[in-house]
Structures are given as C-alpha cells and as structure tokens.
Design an enzyme around this catalytic site. Structure first.
Site, PDB file in Angstrom:
ATOM      1  N   GLU A  88     -19.624  -2.193  15.861  1.00 51.75           N
ATOM      2  CA  GLU A  88     -20.468  -1.824  14.720  1.00 51.75           C
ATOM      3  C   GLU A  88     -21.375  -3.010  14.423  1.00 51.75           C
ATOM      4  O   GLU A  88     -20.949  -4.007  13.853  1.00 51.75           O
ATOM      5  CB  GLU A  88     -19.591  -1.478  13.516  1.00 51.75           C
ATOM      6  CG  GLU A  88     -18.702  -0.261  13.718  1.00 51.75           C
ATOM      7  CD  GLU A  88     -19.483   1.030  13.848  1.00 51.75           C
ATOM      8  OE1 GLU A  88     -20.669   1.050  13.460  1.00 51.75           O
ATOM      9  OE2 GLU A  88     -18.908   2.030  14.325  1.00 51.75           O
ATOM     10  N   CYS A 121     -25.910  -4.049   6.825  1.00 53.27           N
ATOM     11  CA  CYS A 121     -26.412  -3.899   8.200  1.00 53.27           C
ATOM     12  C   CYS A 121     -27.335  -2.703   8.371  1.00 53.27           C
ATOM     13  O   CYS A 121     -28.171  -2.694   9.274  1.00 53.27           O
ATOM     14  CB  CYS A 121     -25.237  -3.802   9.182  1.00 53.27           C
ATOM     15  SG  CYS A 121     -24.132  -2.405   8.877  1.00 53.27           S
TER      16      CYS A 121
END
Length: 524
Positions: free
Chosen positions: A230, A264
C-alpha cells in the site's frame, strides 16, 4: 479505566526496540503457532477479534493522547480515522466472518463436472508480517491485522518508529488483548525491520513509501513471498470549466487539511481550467477562513508534521518551487507547523509535482483544456493511487476512461478511501493488492480449489487412461465447446440460443450481435 491508566503510564517511557538477536526466535514462535493449527477454528478467530475490540476501546484516552503527541492530531480526526474506524471494522468482520469462511460453490462449472462437487475453500496463508506506517498509525496497523486474524493467520506487527508513542500503545493493546503466542509486536527501525525480512513469511503486508517497498520486494522475491503493498502517488485532481468550482475548492481543501495533508491518497496537485482559475482560488481562500477563523496555527483542529525530517523536506519543496504562493505559506519548525499553502505553478516539472508532497501543500497548475490535463496526469504518474475528477458527466467518464489509478473519488477528494468496506489498493507502482472489509479477509486467505471424484464415476473417466487409440473423437464429443462466432468475429444468430437466453438478461447481447452482423452485410 485501569487499562487507560496503564497505557498512559507506558506513554511516559521511551520506545524500546526489540533486540535484533531475539527476532529469529520470535518469528519462529509465530510460525510454530500457525503450524499448531491453533488459529484455524472460526471460534478462536472471533474470540481474538472481540478481545482486540475491547483492547482498543479500553485504551481510547491513551490513543488520543499518543496521536496528539506524535502528530498533533485533533481528537475528532483520531476518533474518526483511528479509533472508530478500527472498532467498526472489527464489528463488521465479526458479524460476517462465518459467512466469508464457508466453502463456495465454484462458478462456471459445466453440468458434467458438477458431479465432482467443485468448491472453493478459504485457507489462511500462514505466518504473516505487517509493517505499519506513521500517518494513520493505529488504522494502518490494526486494519490489516484484523484481516490476518480473521483469515486464520498468525502475525507479527512492526509499527512505525516515526510515531513512537502510538507504537508503545499498539504493543500494550496487543500484548494485553490477544493470544501472545499467535500475535506479537516487534519494535524498531531499519536494523530490526531488516532482521524481520530475513525470516520466511507466508505474506508481507507493507504500507509506506515506494522506495522502501522496492527493498521489501527484492527481499521477498528471494523466497517468492507474496506481498500486499500500500504505497502512494502523485495523485491528480482535475477541475474543468464545467465543474462546480465552489464545491471543488471546498472538498479539495479538506483533502489537504485532513491529518495536515499526510494522507497517501490526497491529491498531490490540482489542474484547473484557466477559465475558472481565479474563482477557484477565491473559493479556496474563503473556505480556509471558514474552516479556521483565527488561522490554522491557532486551531486545535489542524495537525502537525510528524517530525523535523519531514518538515524540512516540505520546506525544501516550497523553497525550490518556481510557483507563486496565493494562499498561506507560514511555517514554524519549532511546532512542526506548515500552513495549508496554495501555489500556482506553470509547469508539471515543478518540484511540487515532481514528487509526492505528503503535506498541506496545494500546487495548482492552470491548463488550457481537458486534453492537456489528461495528458499531463498520465505523464506525471501513469498509475497513481487516486484520481479526483470534477466536471460534467461526459468529462468525468472521459477522465476515468483515459487514465489509470488505484481508486477514484468523483467530485470529491480521497473519499473512496474513507469507505471501510470498499476494497482499497493501488495499481502499478502505487501498490498491489487490496484490503478493507471483506477484502481484508481475502488478502490473507488462499482460495483453494477442491473437487471430490466419486468411485462410481470410474467408467465415465475411462477415456483419460492409456492406451489413447480411438479415444480422441469420444473426448472431443464430451468436452469441445462450439463457438457462437464466425471467422470474422461476427456473432452467429441461432434461434435456439436466442430462445434459451430469454429471461437470462443475455438477449440484448445476442440481438446486438445480430444487428452488427446485418450492418456489416449491408456494408459489404
């Protein structure tokens, strides 16, 4: 209350790294626990998840204090993105786990093969390593751990050393709530993580930067260990001249103030049609004043950058830009404070776009039209983690068709990543694999195909045994599928197939194929 007091006491102590020479034995113990089959019964998994739930609930006050200390995170954001997220995830998983874990009937099986009872069994992958990160230090550690527990795996969690106070709380929660022989925490930085990567895992789950992911991937490749990565990306937002500019400004500003922009999936830059640039900037300023009447620095609702290294990186990016600051710009190293700052830039090669900012910087790149925006988005980063299109229906469909990304929030900032049961993950170099909700269970499970061949079928199976002479025709008769298309790729019309498709929803595709064939014949 006793749990909160104990965990708060642990906050006052320094984070103690796990001795490197003890890590092989710890990893071995976790592998042995899986091999004992202790974690496979559904009842055991449910019990661990329920205990983990109460471990989090009993330490809410300590989590709030730790997130404030490490990130300056507002209480509301900690409740929203850390505590409630994780506890709700556990409740959802416990309510659905028995259903998910059941064998599934295999789809698309021909009638003759159904005699073999084909099914898909969900097996745990084994002993797994979870490496967390600092920006959502509870969420991005606990959520994959929930998936690992639900799937029946054993696990080691390595929290981020960049959020040391939270790391201590995580260790306290796990040590006091779940089975210590199956789930444990290893604390540390590069040496400790390196030692963990020297061990053999059945899966590695990593959240963080692409550079570190490459190191992990190289190490995992040595033992062909599967990974979920991720990561992040230079995520574009695109605001066309047909967009609701006021709504776009409000929502994209929110995407950069949440967690002080350390998200993110928040947009890394915004491309705005030149025709609506000025009103877009005006709306940004308006909502900034509305969100923080006395300024973000004085507000308890705005966080701080995690450490001096990251603060200095953001300052360097801002110092090196050729852009023009149109909102904000204040920075205070003593508080690790960076004001939400909008900068109009004139090139996609500007330092503010060239790398992921991971902070409250808002580069705005004016563009001539949607063609230019799509081209730049693809050139800057072909496979970002997120895409944020604002425009009319046709423009949004075109943006999604002509770009790639891990996920999309249409007319919003990062909100697809806020739905706890929606699969979340990147594509290409923004990540691989997905988790959240049911996908977290699937992430740590192996879908094992199983058949059972009855003894009474032996006569039907005789065709597979040597000698093969004279059996080809029989085998073809049993197995060969006839195409419904000709050599030119046109669908053949069959009255029988049309009748059989009635009520299945497939008649439209059959008729459209016939219409296409008729058009081609007329053109010929």
């Amino acid at each position: 209350m006793a749990e909160d007091l104990a965990s708060m006491a642990s906050i006052a102590t320094e984070l103690k790294y796990t001795p490197v020479d003890t890590i092989p034995a710890i990893a071995s113990g976790i592998r042995n626990a899986f091999n004992s089959h202790k974690t496979k019964p559904i009842g055991f998994r449910l019990l661990q998840l329920r205990k983990l739930y109460w471990g989090i609930k009993d330490n809410e006050a300590a989590i709030l204090q730790a997130c404030k200390e490490d990130l300056g995170k507002p209480e509301f954001e900690t409740f929203l993105t850390e505590i409630d997220w994780c506890t709700n995830d556990i409740v959802f998983v416990t309510q659905n786990l028995e259903k998910w874990a059941k064998d599934e009937k295999a789809p698309d099986i021909p009638l003759a093969n159904k005699l073999l009872s084909p099914r898909i069994r969900k097996d745990p992958l084994g002993a797994v390593l979870i490496i967390g990160t600092y920006n959502f230090p509870i969420n991005l550690s606990i959520t994959p751990l929930v998936g690992a527990i639900a799937a029946g795996c054993t696990a080691i969690l390595k929290p981020s050393e960049s959020a040391p106070t939270v790391a201590k709380i995580l260790q306290h929660i796990i040590e006091t709530s779940v089975d210590a022989s199956c789930y444990t925490v290893v604390q540390g930085a590069i040496p400790e993580t390196t030692a963990l990567l020297e061990e053999k895992w059945d899966k590695i789950f990593y959240t963080g930067s692409a550079n570190v992911a490459k190191i992990i991937a190289r190490k995992a490749a040595e033992t062909l260990t599967p990974m979920t990565l991720e990561l992040g990306g230079r995520n574009p937002a695109i605001v066309t001249k047909n967009a609701n500019v006021r709504l776009a400004a409000k929502r994209l500003l929110w995407g950069k103030i949440m967690n002080a922009g350390q998200v993110c999936i928040s947009q890394n830059y915004i491309m705005v049609d030149k025709e609506v640039l000025d009103p877009f900037i005006a709306e940004l300023k308006l909502f900034m004043k509305q969100f923080y009447p006395d300024g973000a620095k004085k507000s308890d609702d705005f966080g701080r950058i995690v450490n001096g290294k990251q603060w200095s990186r953001l300052k360097t990016m801002l110092d090196n830009t050729d852009g023009r600051i149109v909102m904000g710009g204040d920075m205070d190293e003593s508080q690790l404070y960076v004001e939400p700052t909008a900068i109009v830039i004139d090139s996609p090669s500007d330092p503010l776009i060239a790398e992921e900012s991971f902070g409250p910087l808002i580069p705005i790149l004016p563009v001539e039209d949607l063609d230019t925006a799509i081209r730049i988005a693809t050139e800057v980063h072909r496979t970002p983690l997120g895409l944020y299109p604002f425009g009319n229906k046709q423009e949004i469909e075109r943006m999604m068709t002509e770009t790639q990304s891990g996920g999309v929030s249409v007319n919003d900032a990062l909100f697809h990543g806020c739905l706890p049961t929606l699969p979340f993950g990147g594509v290409g170099d923004s990540g691989q694999g997905a988790y959240r909700g049911r996908s977290s269970f699937d992430c740590f499970s192996h879908r094992r195909s199983v058949i059972t061949t009855p003894g009474w079928m032996e006569g039907m199976l005789d065709v597979r045994y040597p000698p093969y002479e004279g059996k080809t025709a029989k085998f073809k008769k049993m197995s060969e599928l006839k195409p419904n298309f000709d050599r030119d790729g046109n669908v053949k019309f069959s009255l029988l197939s049309y009748i059989l498709s009635l009520g299945t929803g497939k008649t439209g595709s059959v008729l459209s194929g016939v219409r296409r064939e008729a058009v081609l014949e007329r053109q010929g």
